[in-house]
Design a protein around this motif. Structure first.
Motif, PDB file in Angstrom:
ATOM      1  N   ASN A  58      91.905  35.242  78.817  1.00 38.93           N
ATOM      2  CA  ASN A  58      90.920  35.633  79.838  1.00 38.93           C
ATOM      3  C   ASN A  58      91.540  35.464  81.228  1.00 38.93           C
ATOM      4  OD1 ASN A  58      88.627  36.316  81.262  1.00 38.93           O
ATOM      5  ND2 ASN A  58      87.707  34.279  81.057  1.00 38.93           N
ATOM      6  N   GLN A  59      91.844  36.584  81.883  1.00 36.68           N
ATOM      7  CA  GLN A  59      92.385  36.562  83.251  1.00 36.68           C
ATOM      8  C   GLN A  59      91.358  37.041  84.272  1.00 36.68           C
ATOM      9  OE1 GLN A  59      95.812  39.142  82.590  1.00 36.68           O
ATOM     10  NE2 GLN A  59      97.173  37.356  82.458  1.00 36.68           N
ATOM     11  N   ASP A  60      90.121  37.240  83.832  1.00 37.99           N
ATOM     12  CA  ASP A  60      89.087  37.803  84.721  1.00 37.99           C
ATOM     13  C   ASP A  60      88.747  36.813  85.834  1.00 37.99           C
ATOM     14  OD1 ASP A  60      87.134  39.545  85.666  1.00 37.99           O
ATOM     15  OD2 ASP A  60      85.576  38.542  84.499  1.00 37.99           O
ATOM     16  N   LYS A  61      88.668  37.340  87.077  1.00 34.47           N
ATOM     17  CA  LYS A  61      88.337  36.526  88.242  1.00 34.47           C
ATOM     18  C   LYS A  61      86.877  36.630  88.643  1.00 34.47           C
ATOM     19  CE  LYS A  61      92.978  36.733  90.278  1.00 34.47           C
ATOM     20  NZ  LYS A  61      93.770  37.095  91.474  1.00 34.47           N
ATOM     21  N   GLY A  62      86.088  37.454  87.933  1.00 32.39           N
ATOM     22  CA  GLY A  62      84.677  37.605  88.286  1.00 32.39           C
ATOM     23  C   GLY A  62      84.503  38.519  89.501  1.00 32.39           C
ATOM     24  N   ALA A  63      83.237  38.837  89.780  1.00 36.92           N
ATOM     25  CA  ALA A  63      82.918  39.710  90.915  1.00 36.92           C
ATOM     26  C   ALA A  63      81.463  39.510  91.302  1.00 36.92           C
ATOM     27  CB  ALA A  63      83.183  41.179  90.562  1.00 36.92           C
ATOM     28  N   LEU A  64      81.141  39.907  92.543  1.00 36.83           N
ATOM     29  CA  LEU A  64      79.767  39.848  93.038  1.00 36.83           C
ATOM     30  C   LEU A  64      79.103  41.202  92.825  1.00 36.83           C
ATOM     31  CD1 LEU A  64      80.025  37.863  96.400  1.00 36.83           C
ATOM     32  CD2 LEU A  64      78.899  37.121  94.301  1.00 36.83           C
ATOM     33  N   TYR A  65      77.894  41.174  92.270  1.00 39.15           N
ATOM     34  CA  TYR A  65      77.124  42.411  92.086  1.00 39.15           C
ATOM     35  C   TYR A  65      75.673  42.129  92.449  1.00 39.15           C
ATOM     36  CZ  TYR A  65      74.904  46.443  89.965  1.00 39.15           C
ATOM     37  OH  TYR A  65      74.165  47.573  89.762  1.00 39.15           O
ATOM     38  N   GLY A  67      74.518  40.572  94.929  1.00 36.17           N
ATOM     39  CA  GLY A  67      74.323  39.208  95.373  1.00 36.17           C
ATOM     40  C   GLY A  67      74.444  38.171  94.261  1.00 36.17           C
ATOM     41  N   LYS A  68      74.792  38.577  93.044  1.00 35.44           N
ATOM     42  CA  LYS A  68      74.917  37.658  91.926  1.00 35.44           C
ATOM     43  C   LYS A  68      76.348  37.693  91.405  1.00 35.44           C
ATOM     44  CE  LYS A  68      70.107  38.299  90.463  1.00 35.44           C
ATOM     45  NZ  LYS A  68      69.213  38.713  89.351  1.00 35.44           N
ATOM     46  N   GLN A  69      76.792  36.542  90.894  1.00 34.62           N
ATOM     47  CA  GLN A  69      78.136  36.434  90.366  1.00 34.62           C
ATOM     48  C   GLN A  69      78.185  37.011  88.959  1.00 34.62           C
ATOM     49  OE1 GLN A  69      80.671  35.391  92.130  1.00 34.62           O
ATOM     50  NE2 GLN A  69      82.213  35.602  90.541  1.00 34.62           N
ATOM     51  N   LEU A  70      79.050  37.980  88.756  1.00 34.61           N
ATOM     52  CA  LEU A  70      79.218  38.605  87.445  1.00 34.61           C
ATOM     53  C   LEU A  70      80.528  38.103  86.839  1.00 34.61           C
ATOM     54  CD1 LEU A  70      78.246  40.701  85.357  1.00 34.61           C
ATOM     55  CD2 LEU A  70      79.584  42.416  86.588  1.00 34.61           C
ATOM     56  N   THR A  71      80.426  37.446  85.682  1.00 32.04           N
ATOM     57  CA  THR A  71      81.606  36.908  84.994  1.00 32.04           C
ATOM     58  C   THR A  71      81.638  37.519  83.592  1.00 32.04           C
ATOM     59  OG1 THR A  71      80.309  34.989  84.316  1.00 32.04           O
ATOM     60  CG2 THR A  71      81.614  34.787  86.325  1.00 32.04           C
ATOM     61  N   ALA A  72      81.988  38.772  83.531  1.00 31.57           N
ATOM     62  CA  ALA A  72      81.997  39.478  82.253  1.00 31.57           C
ATOM     63  C   ALA A  72      83.055  38.914  81.314  1.00 31.57           C
ATOM     64  CB  ALA A  72      82.239  40.968  82.485  1.00 31.57           C
ATOM     65  N   GLY A  73      84.191  38.468  81.850  1.00 35.31           N
ATOM     66  CA  GLY A  73      85.230  37.895  81.012  1.00 35.31           C
ATOM     67  C   GLY A  73      84.772  36.617  80.337  1.00 35.31           C
ATOM     68  N   SER A  74      84.148  35.721  81.097  1.00 34.05           N
ATOM     69  CA  SER A  74      83.644  34.473  80.515  1.00 34.05           C
ATOM     70  C   SER A  74      82.537  34.757  79.507  1.00 34.05           C
ATOM     71  CB  SER A  74      83.125  33.552  81.622  1.00 34.05           C
ATOM     72  OG  SER A  74      84.170  33.219  82.517  1.00 34.05           O
ATOM     73  N   ASP A  75      81.680  35.744  79.818  1.00 34.26           N
ATOM     74  CA  ASP A  75      80.624  36.112  78.867  1.00 34.26           C
ATOM     75  C   ASP A  75      81.221  36.613  77.564  1.00 34.26           C
ATOM     76  OD1 ASP A  75      78.835  35.438  80.820  1.00 34.26           O
ATOM     77  OD2 ASP A  75      78.514  37.501  81.500  1.00 34.26           O
ATOM     78  N   LEU A  76      82.317  37.369  77.655  1.00 34.38           N
ATOM     79  CA  LEU A  76      82.980  37.853  76.452  1.00 34.38           C
ATOM     80  C   LEU A  76      83.505  36.687  75.619  1.00 34.38           C
ATOM     81  CD1 LEU A  76      84.290  39.945  74.626  1.00 34.38           C
ATOM     82  CD2 LEU A  76      86.168  40.117  76.258  1.00 34.38           C
ATOM     83  N   LEU A  77      84.139  35.718  76.268  1.00 34.42           N
ATOM     84  CA  LEU A  77      84.655  34.559  75.533  1.00 34.42           C
ATOM     85  C   LEU A  77      83.532  33.777  74.880  1.00 34.42           C
ATOM     86  CD1 LEU A  77      87.312  35.287  76.958  1.00 34.42           C
ATOM     87  CD2 LEU A  77      87.681  32.854  77.347  1.00 34.42           C
TER      88      LEU A  77
END
Length: 784
Positions: A58-65, A67-77
């Motif tokens: 998992n190299q995902d750094k997350g992103a803001l969408y 006004g909320k933090q989106l962590t699709a990589g962590s959700d996948l794990l």
């Protein structure tokens, strides 16, 4: 019975011989080894997927969408941790690459650092799909890579659903804002409709006022015509006045010179009278000089009388010109005042038009953005500003005309006084002329008599003194009159220049009023079009308010719920209805491997059971055929029952009908056995090679693994010709589908194969005796 006795003797001999009995016993397990061990190994490979090591990075750094933090990589794990599909090992990128190189991992799944960032671009103009990097180690195991690919697709579906849920939550939140905005837009549209009604009324009033403005400018234009004519007459009078005042000034200058000469003569007369009084000796000389002086005085008075007559005539002309000028200035003042009153109305109307258009533009941004509306608004402001400037100029012109009228009235009074004074001056000059004539007569009489000289000299002295005083006073008045005449001439010139400018201004005023009249007509036409536009705007804004209200009501009816969000995220759900369900790989491959095991078992039987010989010496051909056939058939029965029972009760194979499964297994085994018996009986060792070739073709064309449509077209030709095609299909029917008609049809086909090849075996035994077989064997040995 004799045939059975030969079989029993052969069987007894085999049972008593361990070299034959043990291989026969081993051969019985050949189908079990093929079908049982293969099926056991692949009975349910997906059931042990949790033992297959897979690297996850998992190299995902997350992103803001939103006004909320989106962590699709962590959700996948987190989702992977909840499942046991593989033996997940969450490692670094470097460790994953090293594990793929040394075959520690069968595959690697890498979540890039921009995975969440790209997932937020779904609603952008150019969305970028989020990527999951799948790296199968196919060189280590190809099937593991294929299985991993299917698993990654399922992971992709789950992650896509999570991302879609985030977007759906955001979209439903926007629905609430949209509903509120539509409600406000509906209220705004209602206000627009109200404003459009007011604008419609204003447009009607604007049209009426513009019609009044057009009518007023027409009247103003008509009123300017007499004003122009009056100013032209005034200019003509001013020119005549300038000419008269110049002539008057020249006459007064000449009169002043003549008066100076007259004054000098009077002074001389006074001096002479004094000298006359002083001495009679100088009487003659004095009377001569007196006569000459009186003659000069007579001549001077004649000239003075001519000058005064000129003054009187000039003053009469001046008074007449000033009277005409006063009348013209009065008309000018009245005309300018009427024009100023009209301009006030025009200015007020233009301002009202500009303000109405400004309010209209402010209430309707779309109309304000229209180029025609902007041009109309700019034109109305220009007309209002121009009328304002015109009004100011007319007011200044009115003040100037009032001042001109007042000055001309004063000038007329001065001209009247000048006329009165010039008449008095003319009367005095007449008297002076008469006196001069009398003086001349007196001097003559003086010459006539010396006695009267003293009396006359005394009277002359007294008259000379009075005359000198009168001449002095007359000279003062005459100088004032000359100065006034000069000023009057300058005023006439200024008046002429002013009236010229006034005439030019009146011309410009007429041109401006014509322009205003044309503009007011165009404004009136535009106001009519504006009225029509206001009607359409009113109707459209009412409809807009209604539609926006309906849209707000319908949008507000959309309520977000978890089930609705999940529905949007996964709108399609696969409802699987399996036709003829197969529970696992072992059940699916059982028809193929069982057919393969029975065919191989039949082939191995030919290695341990004699094909042609019999232990009974002298046995007939038919008895040997029956003995060999029963031996192979017995082996076939034992092999089929052993393989069937191991699959049913050892591996737990589930079938639709156990007796039919046992029967079809025996039919298949018996058919394969009779086919191979015939081939090997006829060809001996080469026959086994032929059987192996047939087996190879059956493995590729029987559709036991991949569908028939997926093999090369030239191989499809062999599918209906080989018996294993029908054994595989029949086993599928009795194990999975339960279509017994197919099973019986395939069983009949296999029976035909067996009986046909059994007939070939019978033909061999009935056409070959033992001597021929011995010769064939010796030939085969020599050949080998």
């Amino acid at each position: 019975m004799k045939s059975l006795s030969v079989f029993m003797k052969d069987l007894g001999a085999a049972l008593k011989n361990p070299k034959v009995l043990i291989p026969m016993f081993v051969v019985l397990f050949i189908p079990v080894l093929y079908s049982g061990l293969f099926l056991k190994a692949f009975w349910d490979p997906y059931g042990k997927m949790n033992e297959l090591p897979v690297a996850v990075v998992n190299q995902d750094k997350g992103a803001l969408y939103e006004g909320k933090q989106l962590t699709a990589g962590s959700d996948l794990l987190n989702e992977l941790k909840k499942t046991d599909g593989f033996q997940w090992e969450f490692v670094s990128r470097e460790k994953a690459e090293a594990g793929l190189k040394d075959n520690t991992y069968y595959m690697a799944i890498v979540v890039p650092e921009d995975f969440s960032a790209k997932a937020t671009t779904l609603l952008d103009a150019e969305p970028q799909p989020a990527k999951i990097i799948f790296e199968p180690n196919e060189g280590y195991n190809f099937l593991a890579g294929q299985i991993g690919g299917s698993a990654v697709k399922e992971i992709k579906t789950k992650v896509s659903a999570k991302v879609t849920e985030a977007y759906t939550n955001s979209v439903f939140d926007k629905f609430t804002e949209i509903a509120s905005g539509l409600g406000e837009a509906g209220d705004g549209a209602t206000k627009i409709a109200d404003g459009a009604s007011k604008l419609d009324d204003g447009a009607v009033k604007l049209e009426d006022n513009l019609l009044l403005l057009t009518d007023g400018t027409g009247k103003l234009l008509s009123g300017v015509e007499p004003l122009t004519k009056g100013v032209a007459d005034l200019n003509t009078g001013a020119v005549a006045m300038e000419s008269g005042t110049t002539t008057l000034a020249d006459g007064l200058q000449k009169l002043s010179v003549a008066h100076q000469q007259l004054k000098d003569g009077v002074q001389q007369t006074a001096d002479g009278s004094k000298q006359l009084s002083n001495g009679l000796q100088q009487t003659v000389a004095g009377t001569v000089k007196l006569q000459a002086g009186t003659q000069s005085a007579v001549d001077g008075t004649v000239k003075l009388q001519d000058g005064t007559h000129s003054v009187v005539e000039g003053s009469v002309k001046l008074e007449a010109g000033l009277t005409s000028s006063v009348d013209g200035s009065a008309k000018l003042e009245a005309g300018i005042k009427a024009s100023a009153d009209g301009s006030v109305k025009v200015t007020e109307g233009a301002k009202a038009v500009a303000q109405g258009l400004q309010q209209l533009a402010q209430s309707n941004p779309q109309l304000a953005a229209s180029p025609d509306m902007q041009k109309l608004l700019a034109a109305s402001k220009t007309v209002a500003a121009g009328n304002e400037q015109l009004l100011q100029s007319q007011q200044q012109l009115l003040q100037g005309a009032t001042a001109l009228h007042s000055g001309q009235e004063q000038l007329l009074q001065g001209a009247t006084q000048l006329y009165t004074g010039s008449q008095q001056l003319d009367a005095g000059v007449s008297q002076l002329h008469d006196g001069a004539q009398q003086l001349n007569a007196g001097s003559t009489q003086l010459l006539e008599g010396q006695q009267k000289l003293a009396v006359g000299a005394t009277a002359l002295e007294a008259g000379g003194s009075k005359l000198a005083a009168g001449m002095t006073e007359f000279g003062s008045k005459l100088n004032e009159a000359a100065a006034g005449g000069t000023k009057l001439a300058d005023g006439g010139k200024a008046l002429e220049a002013g009236t010229s400018k006034l005439l030019s201004g009146v011309d410009q005023l007429g041109s401006g009023i014509s322009t205003v009249a044309d503009g007011s007509k165009k404004l009136a036409n535009g106001a009519g079009e504006l009225k029509n536009g206001m009607d359409e705007l009113k109707s459209g804004s009412n409809e807009l308010a209604t539609k926006l209200g309906d849209a707000a009501e319908q949008t507000s009816a959309v309520n977000k719920s978890d089930s609705m969000v999940q529905m949007f995220a996964q709108p399609v759900e696969i409802e699987e209805h399996k036709v003829n369900e197969v529970p696992n790989y072992g059940t699916g491959f059982a028809p193929y491997f069982l057919s393969l095991g029975l065919f191989v078992g039949a082939l191995i039987c030919t290695l341990v059971i004699p094909m042609r010989e019999s232990e009974v010496v002298g046995a007939s051909r038919f008895n040997r055929f029956i003995s060999r056939t029963l031996s192979f058939s017995m082996m076939s029965l034992l092999q089929s029952l052993l393989a069937a029972f191991v699959l049913l009760y050892g591996l737990g194979l589930e079938v639709h009908n156990v007796p039919l499964f046992l029967a079809f297994t025996f039919i298949t085994s018996l058919s394969f056995m009779w086919v191979i018996q015939a081939i090997v009986t006829w060809l001996d060792q080469p026959g086994r090679f032929v059987a192996i070739v047939i087996l190879i073709f059956q493995l590729t064309t029987s559709a036991g693994t991949f569908p028939l449509e997926l093999i090369p077209n030239w191989m499809k030709f062999f599918n209906p010709l080989l018996p294993m095609t029908y054994s595989v299909r029949g086993f599928k029917a009795v194990i999975s589908t339960g279509d017994y008609s197919v099973m019986w049809r395939d069983a009949g086909t296999l029976a035909i194969y067996g009986l046909v090849f059994l007939a070939f075996t019978f033909a061999y035994f009935m056409t070959r005796d033992l001597e021929n077989e011995a010769v064939m064997k010796s030939e085969q040995v020599l050949t080998v």
